[in-house]
Design an enzyme around this catalytic site. Structure first.
Site, PDB file in Angstrom:
ATOM      1  N   LYS A 174      -0.006  14.405  -2.376  1.00 42.40           N
ATOM      2  CA  LYS A 174       0.242  13.188  -1.660  1.00 42.40           C
ATOM      3  C   LYS A 174       1.099  13.273  -0.403  1.00 42.40           C
ATOM      4  CE  LYS A 174       3.036   9.289  -1.189  1.00 42.40           C
ATOM      5  NZ  LYS A 174       2.791   9.413   0.280  1.00 42.40           N
ATOM      6  N   GLU A 249      13.612  19.762  -0.549  1.00 43.41           N
ATOM      7  CA  GLU A 249      13.768  20.082   1.196  1.00 43.41           C
ATOM      8  C   GLU A 249      14.007  18.939   1.876  1.00 43.41           C
ATOM      9  OE1 GLU A 249      13.817  23.179   2.099  1.00 43.41           O
ATOM     10  OE2 GLU A 249      13.132  24.234   0.449  1.00 43.41           O
ATOM     11  N   CYS A 283      12.896  19.167  11.088  1.00 43.12           N
ATOM     12  CA  CYS A 283      14.164  19.063  10.046  1.00 43.12           C
ATOM     13  C   CYS A 283      15.121  20.038  10.650  1.00 43.12           C
ATOM     14  CB  CYS A 283      13.769  19.468   8.815  1.00 43.12           C
ATOM     15  SG  CYS A 283      12.653  20.843   8.636  1.00 43.12           S
ATOM     16  N   GLU A 382      22.054  12.139  10.165  1.00 43.61           N
ATOM     17  CA  GLU A 382      20.474  12.590  10.595  1.00 43.61           C
ATOM     18  C   GLU A 382      19.837  11.457  11.375  1.00 43.61           C
ATOM     19  OE1 GLU A 382      17.227  13.439   8.211  1.00 43.61           O
ATOM     20  OE2 GLU A 382      17.104  15.420   8.924  1.00 43.61           O
TER      21      GLU A 382
HETATM   22  P1  NAD Z   1      10.644  10.226   3.356  1.00 43.92           P
HETATM   23  O1  NAD Z   1      11.518  10.610   2.582  1.00 43.92           O
HETATM   24  O2  NAD Z   1      10.533   9.002   3.825  1.00 43.92           O
HETATM   25  O3  NAD Z   1       9.167  10.488   2.690  1.00 43.92           O
HETATM   26  C1  NAD Z   1       8.403  11.853   2.431  1.00 43.92           C
HETATM   27  C2  NAD Z   1       7.458  11.770   1.258  1.00 43.92           C
HETATM   28  O4  NAD Z   1       7.748  10.988   0.302  1.00 43.92           O
HETATM   29  C3  NAD Z   1       6.301  10.793   1.761  1.00 43.92           C
HETATM   30  O5  NAD Z   1       4.982  11.346   1.446  1.00 43.92           O
HETATM   31  C4  NAD Z   1       6.626   9.458   1.137  1.00 43.92           C
HETATM   32  O6  NAD Z   1       5.383   8.695   1.103  1.00 43.92           O
HETATM   33  C5  NAD Z   1       7.100   9.895  -0.165  1.00 43.92           C
HETATM   34  N1  NAD Z   1       7.891   8.985  -0.912  1.00 43.92           N
HETATM   35  C6  NAD Z   1       8.333   7.867  -0.521  1.00 43.92           C
HETATM   36  N2  NAD Z   1       9.050   7.115  -1.595  1.00 43.92           N
HETATM   37  C7  NAD Z   1       8.674   8.009  -2.640  1.00 43.92           C
HETATM   38  C8  NAD Z   1       9.231   7.894  -4.065  1.00 43.92           C
HETATM   39  N3  NAD Z   1       9.771   6.751  -4.412  1.00 43.92           N
HETATM   40  N4  NAD Z   1       8.551   8.830  -4.971  1.00 43.92           N
HETATM   41  C9  NAD Z   1       8.011   9.838  -4.379  1.00 43.92           C
HETATM   42  N5  NAD Z   1       7.556   9.859  -3.152  1.00 43.92           N
HETATM   43  C10 NAD Z   1       8.167   8.862  -2.192  1.00 43.92           C
HETATM   44  O7  NAD Z   1      10.661  11.245   4.588  1.00 43.92           O
HETATM   45  P2  NAD Z   1       9.878  11.317   6.023  1.00 43.92           P
HETATM   46  O8  NAD Z   1      10.217  10.074   6.862  1.00 43.92           O
HETATM   47  O9  NAD Z   1       8.483  11.593   5.733  1.00 43.92           O
HETATM   48  O10 NAD Z   1      10.375  12.653   6.804  1.00 43.92           O
HETATM   49  C11 NAD Z   1      11.572  12.848   7.355  1.00 43.92           C
HETATM   50  C12 NAD Z   1      12.541  13.401   6.241  1.00 43.92           C
HETATM   51  O11 NAD Z   1      12.085  14.765   6.079  1.00 43.92           O
HETATM   52  C13 NAD Z   1      13.627  13.690   7.328  1.00 43.92           C
HETATM   53  O12 NAD Z   1      14.886  13.470   6.756  1.00 43.92           O
HETATM   54  C14 NAD Z   1      13.677  15.282   7.450  1.00 43.92           C
HETATM   55  O13 NAD Z   1      14.880  16.039   7.685  1.00 43.92           O
HETATM   56  C15 NAD Z   1      13.101  15.813   6.310  1.00 43.92           C
HETATM   57  N6  NAD Z   1      12.358  16.986   6.318  1.00 43.92           N
HETATM   58  C16 NAD Z   1      12.903  18.224   5.619  1.00 43.92           C
HETATM   59  C17 NAD Z   1      12.491  19.564   5.901  1.00 43.92           C
HETATM   60  C18 NAD Z   1      12.991  20.632   5.144  1.00 43.92           C
HETATM   61  O14 NAD Z   1      12.296  21.648   4.800  1.00 43.92           O
HETATM   62  N7  NAD Z   1      14.259  20.465   4.598  1.00 43.92           N
HETATM   63  C19 NAD Z   1      11.207  19.570   6.408  1.00 43.92           C
HETATM   64  C20 NAD Z   1      10.653  18.355   7.282  1.00 43.92           C
HETATM   65  C21 NAD Z   1      11.247  17.101   7.084  1.00 43.92           C
END
Ligand code: NAD
Length: 493
Positions: A174, A249, A283, A382
């Protein structure tokens, strides 16, 4: 590339009749890129069912054979790289060099994991007893859910999918809704390379519907999640109810420490790349610059002077330094943080949405620098955008204290010519990754990637350890003594 996509379930792309759809947008122009199904919980259950059904055949496929299929995915991706890289830029907004880099990272990792198909090492371990042979083997977990963010729209999905598949799991993937076209095109390459029906399934839609249904389905044994802390926490709690393995992550607040003996010209290039590469939406982006007071004024002057020639604009133009932020939501969030910063810190550069001409069609924000003090919101939370918080410190000890006093621990960096300080920093910085004389960004796929504290829950992606997330270790005892032998714990003293 077509622009209307369905769900991939059991090898068939389907658009359930009457399904609601959503569109992805180019953040530089507002144009529609792709149209997707808002899947329901029933659609997710069907995808998990297909993955469960395909599992036994896939796990029996020899791992080197699975690796060969991955090599073919990598070969196809290399051929598709120019087009796919452009798509990353069009759908996510990172500049074209980085769009192509996103795809290159995918290729590198898939090739690396293809080789893992011929390793997947266990251990042989000596027994306490004669005529007894002990070893471990790695076995797949079953159905894996891969849930990914938008900032590396091809690389992060491939980090998960390639590692999960080579180890013999089946996957329901997803992606983040805003970069679903990149995700769908990646899935197509796996399909074209011969990944059997049901082994890789693709579902799109809201996290609160599709994500929840995936995480809560009892047939899903492992959830591999990359995203924000709050979502990650929710996923962890839901997964815990089913006693699932949930690999997280999450976010970062990554510091660069600049010591008074540093090569300032080198650091200038690194800080700019770390803070404003991918518009600060990696990230591992540099979001805090912790500078020794002796070089503080000089370095800030260098930084602001260089930004005068830093171009923000069309991400498809190779001369552009920084594109738009990834979406209207991102723009709103980053501008909110800029307003917070204006209240509790001193704005040194930028601090505004860019307007006029082509800027008006997209989500462009000027690279922004604040001078702040440790403890302000922008120094701790962040932001995930082109905003750098600069903090002045008087010593190495203070720099480390400030660097560590946040809830995250993903990447970190120190610029110094003092080898002793460099090694102390490697030891002292609370982060999964430490760079010396290089910015906080720049992952290589053959090295483990992940963080400490609220950045994750202990696992690592990439590198040879990537397989750990997706395998169970089976311990095997082979007794060839032809009698019952008891281990020491079962023999009376
Ligand atoms: P997000 O948490 O909003 O979404 C991530 C994913 O989770 C999306 O596919 C979203 O649709 C899904 N999601 C949302 N609600 C959910 C639920 N209740 N259950 C399951 N899945 C759900 O994050 P984002 O805005 O897409 O990405 C940005 C964040 O990702 C930042 O905080 C960034 O630091 C982090 N990030 C971390 C890494 C790492 O490796 N540590 C890498 C890239 C991004």
């Amino acid at each position: 590339m077509e622009s209307e996509y369905g769900l991939l379930v059991d090898g068939k792309w389907t658009s359930p009749p009457g399904a609601a759809r959503f569109a992805t947008k180019n953040p530089a122009t507002g144009e529609t890129v792709g149209s997707f199904v808002s899947a329901t919980a029933d659609d997710v259950r069907a995808a998990v069912g297909a993955a469960a059904k395909a599992f036994s055949r896939w796990r029996e496929t020899p791992a080197p054979k699975r690796g060969e299929i991955l090599l073919d995915v990598a070969r196809r991706m290399r051929a598709a790289k120019p087009e796919l890289g452009r798509l990353v830029t069009r759908e996510m907004g990172k500049v074209i060099g980085e769009g192509l880099g996103d795809v290159q990272e995918s290729i590198d990792f898939i090739e690396y994991m293809a080789g893992e198909g011929r390793r997947l090492f266990g251990e042989t371990v000596p027994s306490e007893l004669r005529s007894k042979f002990c070893l471990t083997v790695r076995q797949p977990k079953g159905v894996v859910a891969c849930i990914t963010p938008w900032n590396f729209p091809t690389a992060i999905p491939n980090w998960k999918i390639a590692a999960a598949l080579v180890t013999g799991n089946t996957v329901v993937f997803k992606p983040a809704s805003s970069t679903a076209t990149c995700a769908a095109e990646v899935v197509r390459l796996y399909e074209q390379a011969g990944v059997p029906a049901g082994v890789l399934n693709f579902v799109t839609g809201a996290g609160s519907v599709v994500g929840n249904a995936l995480v809560e389905d009892p047939r899903v044994r492992t959830v591999s999640f990359t995203g924000g802390v709050e979502t990650g926490r929710d996923v962890y709690v839901r997964g815990a109810k089913g006693l699932k393995m949930v690999h997280l992550e999450l976010g970062g607040k990554n510091p660069v420490i600049l010591m008074d003996d540093a090569d300032l010209a080198l650091a200038l290039d690194g800080v700019l790349f770390g803070a404003f590469g991918t518009a600060g939406q990696r990230c591992t982006a540099t979001s805090r610059l912790i500078v020794h007071e002796k070089v503080y004024r000089r370095f800030l002057a260098m930084l602001t002077e260089r930004l005068e020639t830093f171009t923000v604009g069309d991400p498809l133009d190779p001369r552009t330094g920084m594109g738009p932020v990834a979406s209207a939501d991102q723009e709103r969030k980053v501008l909110e943080y800029i307003e917070i910063g204006k209240k509790d810190s001193t704005l040194l550069y930028g601090g505004e949405k860019l307007r006029g001409g082509a800027y008006d069609r997209g989500h462009f924000i000027r690279p922004t620098i604040f001078e702040t003090t440790h403890g302000s919101r922008i120094s701790k939370e962040e932001i995930f955008g082109p905003v750098l918080s600069v903090l002045r410190v008087g010593s190495y000890e203070e720099a480390v204290r400030v660097a560590n006093d946040v809830e995250y621990g993903l990447s970190s960096s120190i610029y110094t010519r003092d080898v002793n300080l460099a090694f102390r920093a490697i030891q002292d910085l609370e982060a999964g990754i430490t760079y010396v004389n290089a910015p906080t960004i720049g992952a290589e796929v053959q090295l483990p990637f992940g963080g400490v504290k609220n950045t994750g829950n202990g696992g690592r992606e990439a590198g040879s350890v990537a397989v750990e997330e997706f395998t169970e270790i089976k311990t095997v005892f082979v007794d060839f003594s032809s009698r019952l032998q008891k281990a020491q714990i079962d023999v009376e003293a």
